[in-house]
Design a protein around this motif. Structure first.
Motif: not given
Lengths: 328, 317
Positions: A3, A35, A37, A224-225, A237-240, A242, A312-313
């Motif tokens: 991170d 990344e 976000v 991305d996220y 929250e989650g991957e875009v 998804e 991952g959501q």
């Protein structure tokens, strides 16, 4: 991946005459190196305040970070002294804002405003900084850089000024760029250009972007996220991909439904019924409950926690909690 | 720029012509004149004198004569002192200017410093105390502060002279003379500074508070600049811009003298002369002085417009 920015249970509150406004209330998010976000949400949901908290620029004395942790590149930003934090701002973390027209000082030349961070953080001489500034102006796609250096902000258009703001922001090769609604005040055609520019700078320089927006089109293009905020809290929250294909939280579903679709003309565009609750009148509950079609008894009295729902959501909604089902 | 200046100058001439007519009419139409106040003269002698001074002529003719001479730089003779008005001005005006220029400089300097600090630390104890003291200073009349300071510093402690510009009977020259004048001007300058400080400090404080809330200040901080740079490079210049209007108004004030302060401290300035001339109805002198202030006011506003052009790149003339 490690991170780069790690925000944990951040609480930023404002004390007003009417009471305490919990603008950001327990927000956690992570930005990894390289990344992008996106924080999405309506006006007043606390997305800008989250960014200002990272920068250490929350307007005192009424506003204050009252809890949580912000870690950047392994360093605790909240524990830093003002002077130490200053060396991070504009150097490792840079920021661009919503209104390019008012974000630049009207009485200083563009060049002067670009060389400032270079002289401050990189300790360049005025001459070196000026040469670098000319490169930067070219980099952000403005022609006649020398002439622009000696112009004043009122002589340039909004799109040009936002490019200048980006040039200032990337001048010291920051690891993280925070962009607070960078295209909201611009024409649609200019918006696309600015987003393209941000993306290419990101790809070239390997920096991370924390993009704050209410425009789902921008999210789809850049992120991305995605982190969806509502009333100072993260609701999903989650991957875009998804999140766009399979939104879980009724608020996210509503947001996606209210987005106009090209080539599809409807008589009325969907909008989420009701209004954002008054932050002063919030009691423990799901803050979205009185606008939610699926509102249950438990939503009115207890706050749902952010919970992993697969792929991952994560979402904070009683619809996905077994506890809630047991309650019914 | 040059077409602006030409237009602006022609306006100035029109304004000054109108002002001269008003000023002349005001004094000429006021009942009584320099001669009617003298009870020693017989009516025949008065009529004779009025004939000599040209006071019996029609109003319009007198105005044109005065105006015609004024255009040649001749503002006539003071009736009381029998000297050209301009010569008398030259004797008094620099004394007033000395007081005004020092106190104006001090006022602006202190007001900017205190105003900026108070704005930066808005609602702190420093800000609160400064605002209280300033309200106090603004509420007390000048003659009271003047007399109060004389009582303390001149009468009780004998630190400073109570009035005048030089010690009576002194014929000091060079540095000794300068020192003597400085000692005499300390109290009047202090009072004038104190009086002007209040409104100007509040003005700079509120300007600065406005500017500190602007987006570009947030940008400057986001760039990681030191607070000193944020304050003095980015904020102060913007906060000072509106004050340029005030600079224009300071010009007549620099030469206009101060009626009350000069009377209290017995300072041989133009303000005191003006008061005395009023008692004597020395109209040529009064008209000349008022006209002089009108000219300075008009030049002052032109000056502030040009200064705006220099200081603010957004202003085009």
């Amino acid at each position: 991946m490690k991170d780069l920015l790690h925000i944990e249970q951040l609480k930023t509150h404002f004390s007003t005459e009417a009471g305490t406004v919990r603008a950001v209330d327990g927000v956690s998010l992570h930005v990894r190196a390289g990344e992008t976000v996106c924080i999405v949400g309506e006006s007043g949901c606390g997305k800008s305040i989250t960014a200002m908290s990272v920068m250490g620029l929350v307007e005192g004395p009424s506003g204050k970070v009252v809890g949580g942790a912000i870690e950047f590149d392994g360093r605790d930003l909240l524990a830093m002294k003002a002077n130490e934090l200053r060396t991070v701002r504009g150097n490792d973390i840079a920021m661009i804002f919503q209104e390019p027209m008012s974000s630049l000082n009207p009485v200083l030349k563009i060049g002067e405003q670009i060389v400032e961070p270079l002289m401050e953080h990189r300790k360049l001489s005025r001459k070196e900084a000026r040469a670098r500034a000319i490169d930067l102006i070219t980099l952000v796609g403005i022609s006649r850089p020398e002439q622009i250096m000696d112009s004043y902000p009122h002589e340039l258009s909004g799109g040009m000024l936002q490019r200048v703001m980006i040039a200032i922001a990337v001048s010291c090769n920051p690891k993280l760029l925070i962009a607070d609604e960078p295209t909201t005040a611009l024409d649609v055609t200019i918006q696309a250009q600015i987003l393209d520019l941000l993306r290419s700078l990101k790809d070239e320089g390997g920096m991370s972007i924390l993009l704050i927006t209410h425009d789902l089109g921008v999210v789809a293009e850049m992120a991305d996220y995605v982190v969806v905020m509502y009333s100072g809290k993260v609701v999903e929250e989650g991957e875009v991909v998804e999140l766009f294909n399979n939104p879980k939280h009724p608020y996210t579903q509503g947001l996606l439904k209210s987005k106009p679709i090209i080539n599809q003309r409807k008589d009325t565009l969907y909008s989420i019924p009701g209004q954002v609750p008054n932050p002063l009148e919030l009691t423990e509950s799901c803050y979205f409950h009185d606008r939610c079609q699926h509102c249950m008894e438990i939503c009115r009295t207890r706050e749902p926690k952010l919970k992993d729902v697969g792929q991952g959501q994560k979402t904070a909604c009683w619809l996905y909690e077994e506890e809630a089902l047991a309650h019914v | 720029m040059s077409t602006y200046l030409i237009r602006r100058l022609s306006y100035m001439i029109l304004i000054l012509l109108a002002a001269s007519f008003l000023i002349f009419s005001l004094y000429a139409l006021t009942p009584g004149d320099f001669i009617s106040g003298n009870i020693k003269l017989t009516p025949e002698r008065k009529a004779e004198l009025r004939e000599i001074y040209g006071l019996s002529k029609p109003l319009m003719e007198r105005y044109l004569t005065w105006m015609g001479n004024a255009l040649h730089g001749d503002f006539g003779y003071s009736l009381a002192q029998q000297k050209p008005v301009l010569t008398i001005f030259n004797e008094y005006i620099w004394n007033s200017f000395l007081l005004a220029v020092v106190s104006t400089f001090l006022t602006w300097f202190i007001a900017v410093v205190i105003g900026v600090i108070a704005a930066y630390k808005q609602y702190s104890w420093f800000d609160t105390i400064v605002m209280l003291v300033i309200f106090g200073a603004m509420s007390i009349p000048s003659f009271f502060i003047g007399l109060f300071l004389i009582k303390i510093f001149a009468v009780d402690f004998h630190w400073l002279p109570p009035g005048g510009m030089t010690t009576t009977g002194s014929n000091a020259t060079g540095w000794a003379y300068a020192l003597e004048v400085i000692r005499h001007m300390t109290l009047p300058v202090a009072v004038m500074t104190l009086l002007g400080l209040g409104s100007l400090t509040r003005y700079f404080r509120s300007n600065m508070i406005d500017v500190l809330k602007q987006d570009y200040i947030r940008t400057a901080r986001a760039k990681g600049l030191t607070e000193r740079k944020v304050l003095f490079t980015h904020a102060l210049r913007n906060a000072l811009l509106p004050a340029i209007t005030l600079v224009g108004f300071e010009l007549p004030a620099l030469f206009g003298g101060s009626l009350i302060i000069e009377s209290i401290f017995n300072w041989p300035g133009i303000g005191q002369l003006y008061m005395k001339s009023f008692g004597l109805r020395d109209y040529p002198l009064l008209m000349g002085f008022t006209m002089f202030l009108a000219v300075l006011t008009v030049i002052g506003t032109l000056l502030s417009d040009i200064l705006y052009r220099v200081a603010d790149p957004r202003v085009k003339l």
